[in-house]
Design an enzyme around this catalytic site. Structure first.
Site, PDB file in Angstrom:
ATOM      1  N   HIS A  88      16.962-162.521 -66.362  1.00 24.16           N
ATOM      2  CA  HIS A  88      15.918-161.553 -66.701  1.00 24.16           C
ATOM      3  C   HIS A  88      16.354-160.479 -67.692  1.00 24.16           C
ATOM      4  CE1 HIS A  88      17.051-158.027 -64.095  1.00 24.16           C
ATOM      5  NE2 HIS A  88      17.766-158.967 -63.499  1.00 24.16           N
ATOM      6  N   GLN A 135      24.975-158.449 -68.318  1.00 22.43           N
ATOM      7  CA  GLN A 135      24.508-157.828 -69.555  1.00 22.43           C
ATOM      8  C   GLN A 135      24.960-158.570 -70.805  1.00 22.43           C
ATOM      9  OE1 GLN A 135      22.340-155.457 -69.808  1.00 22.43           O
ATOM     10  NE2 GLN A 135      22.273-154.726 -67.701  1.00 22.43           N
ATOM     11  N   THR A 172      16.139-174.741 -50.986  1.00 21.57           N
ATOM     12  CA  THR A 172      15.347-175.440 -51.992  1.00 21.57           C
ATOM     13  C   THR A 172      15.482-174.764 -53.345  1.00 21.57           C
ATOM     14  OG1 THR A 172      13.734-176.118 -50.321  1.00 21.57           O
ATOM     15  CG2 THR A 172      13.019-176.180 -52.628  1.00 21.57           C
ATOM     16  N   CYS A 197      19.736-150.623 -59.942  1.00 19.83           N
ATOM     17  CA  CYS A 197      20.115-151.235 -58.664  1.00 19.83           C
ATOM     18  C   CYS A 197      20.829-150.274 -57.728  1.00 19.83           C
ATOM     19  CB  CYS A 197      21.013-152.443 -58.928  1.00 19.83           C
ATOM     20  SG  CYS A 197      20.217-153.709 -59.924  1.00 19.83           S
ATOM     21  N   ASN A 241      26.658-151.970 -67.800  1.00 13.22           N
ATOM     22  CA  ASN A 241      25.207-151.847 -67.793  1.00 13.22           C
ATOM     23  C   ASN A 241      24.711-150.442 -68.106  1.00 13.22           C
ATOM     24  OD1 ASN A 241      26.483-151.581 -65.075  1.00 13.22           O
ATOM     25  ND2 ASN A 241      24.481-150.745 -64.547  1.00 13.22           N
ATOM     26  N   ALA A 298      22.621-162.418 -60.722  1.00 17.20           N
ATOM     27  CA  ALA A 298      24.023-162.005 -60.804  1.00 17.20           C
ATOM     28  C   ALA A 298      24.531-161.369 -59.519  1.00 17.20           C
ATOM     29  CB  ALA A 298      24.216-161.045 -61.975  1.00 17.20           C
ATOM     30  N   THR A 299      23.684-160.640 -58.805  1.00 13.72           N
ATOM     31  CA  THR A 299      24.137-160.007 -57.562  1.00 13.72           C
ATOM     32  C   THR A 299      24.583-161.046 -56.551  1.00 13.72           C
ATOM     33  OG1 THR A 299      22.791-158.015 -57.839  1.00 13.72           O
ATOM     34  CG2 THR A 299      23.436-158.581 -55.599  1.00 13.72           C
TER      35      THR A 299
END
Length: 388
Positions: free
Chosen positions: A208, A187, A248, A333, A159, A78-79
């Site tokens: 994740h 979230q 890649t 974060c 979050n 997401a960042t």
């Protein structure tokens, strides 16, 4: 290499990340060790199988968002998606003379810091403070709209507090204007996916938080009729992912993300019910302590609680609880050094609340180890010790 295994404690930091589901881990390992081809290799079967698998994963994930496969690009999470959406739209804004951006003061740093960068480039950033509820109203956004408003960026689920923002209603309103809408759905993805079926122009998500691997996510770039959002790439070299995200593709992670979304969707109703049940048990037990819940509880995700305990230093309490549960004061974060929550401060909560609140977040099936009553006993004893 020696692997260190710590004593097992309950995990109450699922808003930061979740354990990879076993089925997902199996898929990732398969595409790492058996079907290990590069999806960009076109001259042999290894590459062909990888390319076909990625196409299937893209189609399934896009379908879950009520979008077309060519509207979804894969990113590291997401960042990165937030940065591509916000910074990638900036050149169009500069060309059009539209340098006004609306967001909120309770956004994740992965949105606030790109916005801060744009501010240094001459953009006007209009941050809405939501008040004690933590929920931004659609009216507050509409009141700030101007002819030169390029973008509204509003997160799906906060979050730190778990408060759900009205992104669906806002998307319908903004679709009638030339202003684009970006939603950081880190979230909410998987849990409230129906909200993301709304005509949101840009949706950032990650794997994740729902049992997927770290390092993989996506950016949905939804078309308006025949027109796509005019994004400029931040990196160059290879032209992958519609030239917006070269490099890649990590095929094992892509397949893991798709599998996590598939597994979570099958279990979502039960997950929601179990999350609510755990929340009720936890709040019932914590009734023996003195605390307040931060954020609008009528519009909140069931697996995140932000609590301020009376007469308690949050960092000291975390140490008291370390043998029982892994908990946090807020986002994983932010800076490594502890600072008061910018989210709670933006909600006009008292300084002692913003500085001393805990975020408890859980993933049903990953909190069996928690003895709720013993967990509460520690807090009760700590409060008694402080006040005596």
């Amino acid at each position: 290499m020696e692997v260190l295994v710590s004593n097992v404690v309950a995990y109450l930091d699922a808003a930061a990340t979740t354990r990879v589901e076993p089925q997902v881990a199996e898929v990732v390992l398969h595409w790492m060790t058996e079907e290990f081809g590069n999806s960009g290799s076109r001259t042999h079967e290894y590459g062909t199988r990888a390319k076909r698998a990625v196409a299937r994963a893209r189609e399934a994930l896009a379908h879950s968002l009520s979008a077309r496969p060519d509207e979804l690009i894969f990113t590291s999470g997401a960042t990165e998606s937030n940065n591509i959406a916000i910074l990638g739209l900036a050149p169009h804004g500069e060309k059009q003379g539209r340098r006004h951006i609306i967001s909120s003061a309770v956004e994740h740093k992965a949105v606030l810091e790109p916005l801060e960068h744009l501010s240094s480039r001459g953009f006007e950033i209009d941050l809405i403070s939501p008040g004690t509820s933590g929920r931004v109203s659609v009216e507050a956004v509409q009141e700030r709209l101007r002819p030169d408003t390029l973008l509204v960026s509003l997160m799906h689920v906060n979050n730190e507090t778990g408060v759900i923002q009205p992104v669906t209603e806002l998307a319908k309103k903004l679709r009638e204007t030339s202003t684009y809408l970006h939603v950081d759905a880190a979230q909410g993805y998987g849990k409230l996916t129906e909200d993301l079926h709304a005509p949101i122009d840009l949706v950032s998500f990650t794997g994740h938080k729902i049992g997927g691997p770290k390092g993989i996510g996506g950016l949905l770039v939804r078309r308006r009729g025949r027109d796509s959002v005019p994004l400029t790439p931040l990196m160059y070299g290879g032209g992958q992912e519609r030239k917006l995200r070269p490099g890649t593709l990590p095929v094992p992670l892509v397949m893991g993300l798709a599998k996590a979304a598939e597994v979570f969707e099958k279990e979502r109703k039960q997950w929601w019910s179990d999350a609510e049940n755990f929340r009720r048990q936890l709040l019932r037990s914590l009734g023996r302590t003195r605390f307040r819940v931060n954020g609008d509880q009528e519009n909140s995700i069931p697996h995140i609680l932000n609590l301020a305990f009376d007469d308690v230093d949050a960092e000291a309490l975390i140490l008291q609880l370390k043998d029982y549960a892994a908990v946090a004061t807020g986002s994983a974060c932010t800076s490594a050094s502890y600072t008061p929550s910018h989210v709670l401060a933006a909600m006009d909560l008292p300084e002692h609340v913003a500085s001393n609140s805990l975020r408890l977040s859980w993933f049903p099936g990953q909190v069996q180890e928690l003895d709720i009553e013993s967990f509460t006993d520690v807090i009760v004893d700590y409060q008694v010790g402080v006040s005596s």
